[in-house]
Design a protein around this motif. Sequence first.
Motif: not given
Length: 369
Positions: A277-306
Amino acid sequence: MAWSTLLMRRAAPVRWRVPVATGLNASPIDWLRHTPMRTHAVTLDSMPAQSQLGNMSCEVDPYGLSSRPRSNETPAMALKRSLVPQSVYRRQLAARLKELRGATGLTLTEVATQLEVNQSSLSRIENGERGTTPILTRALLDLYGVTDEDQRADVLDLVRADKEQQKPWWRKYSTVLTPTRYDGYLALEAGATHLANYQPMLVPGLLQTEDYARTVITQMRNDLSQPQIEALVRVRMERQKSRLDGEAPAELWTILDEAVLRRTIGSAQVMRDQMRKLMEASEQPNITVQVLPFALGAHPGLYGPFVILTFAAPTPNLVWLENPKNSVYLESPSDVDNYATIFDQLRASALEPPKTRALTARISKELKE
């Protein structure tokens, strides 16, 4: 407003395009910054003093407010942060009425005296804590010297729209929504034009499959009966149809941590269906999905969801922070801008949508029963 070519301000340019209809060439966060922002949270200065409340009388109610002063009332919202979201139209109405009164130089006390209404009620209307009636609105417009028929009609339309938004499709589920203020978020989401969602732990509700949603709700809400769980699942599915489909769907930009894909929710089959469903949804013109890979390590989003919600002008944008019992939203320009900056940094670091789909497909194939 549609998203087009991505222009990164604080990091290296992202070299891909989102397949959407023509629109502004801008960062997905530019629409957060271009909308005029005004803070509507209650401050101590805007609340009537308890001595004033104690001296007020509400025996006569010509404007249909049906209010009674409460001498021991505690403000429902704190500076810059609110626990009780208002409807989109109510926020616009509150800002407009306050602006019109300000243009006349009248104080709330003077308006209350001239119209013989409760000052506390007027204060709550201007702060968006409560709605108003067409009768009182016309009286206010008369007092403020607003004679232009189009201008008057616009304000009265906001009054009617606010009342209509108090009868939403999710009202029938109020018994399971109200305890976590989920109904408040639905009211805000229903009026948003753009949603920027960062989620490090779970697939966002707008992109969940029914089985994934059922498993998540069952594990996170052990206080609910099975019928109540099913009711929340139906709410989640109706949200998706309401906000992502139809003639005027919202623009959704979602950033997930790789952990969302790696954590098995329910079973391997549930996860495979969810990733499809994620892959199909990301093909829609109004939906963008990106993933932060584990290899990135620490990042500003570690505070939590928003979630950053953007509305059509002049409604100010806001940030929603969900908690088990006291979810809140932030609406001051500095708060919204701070989260917009974090989202900028996250999407610059995340995998491009094609690479995100490739990673999702690979993880799906790796799943074992």
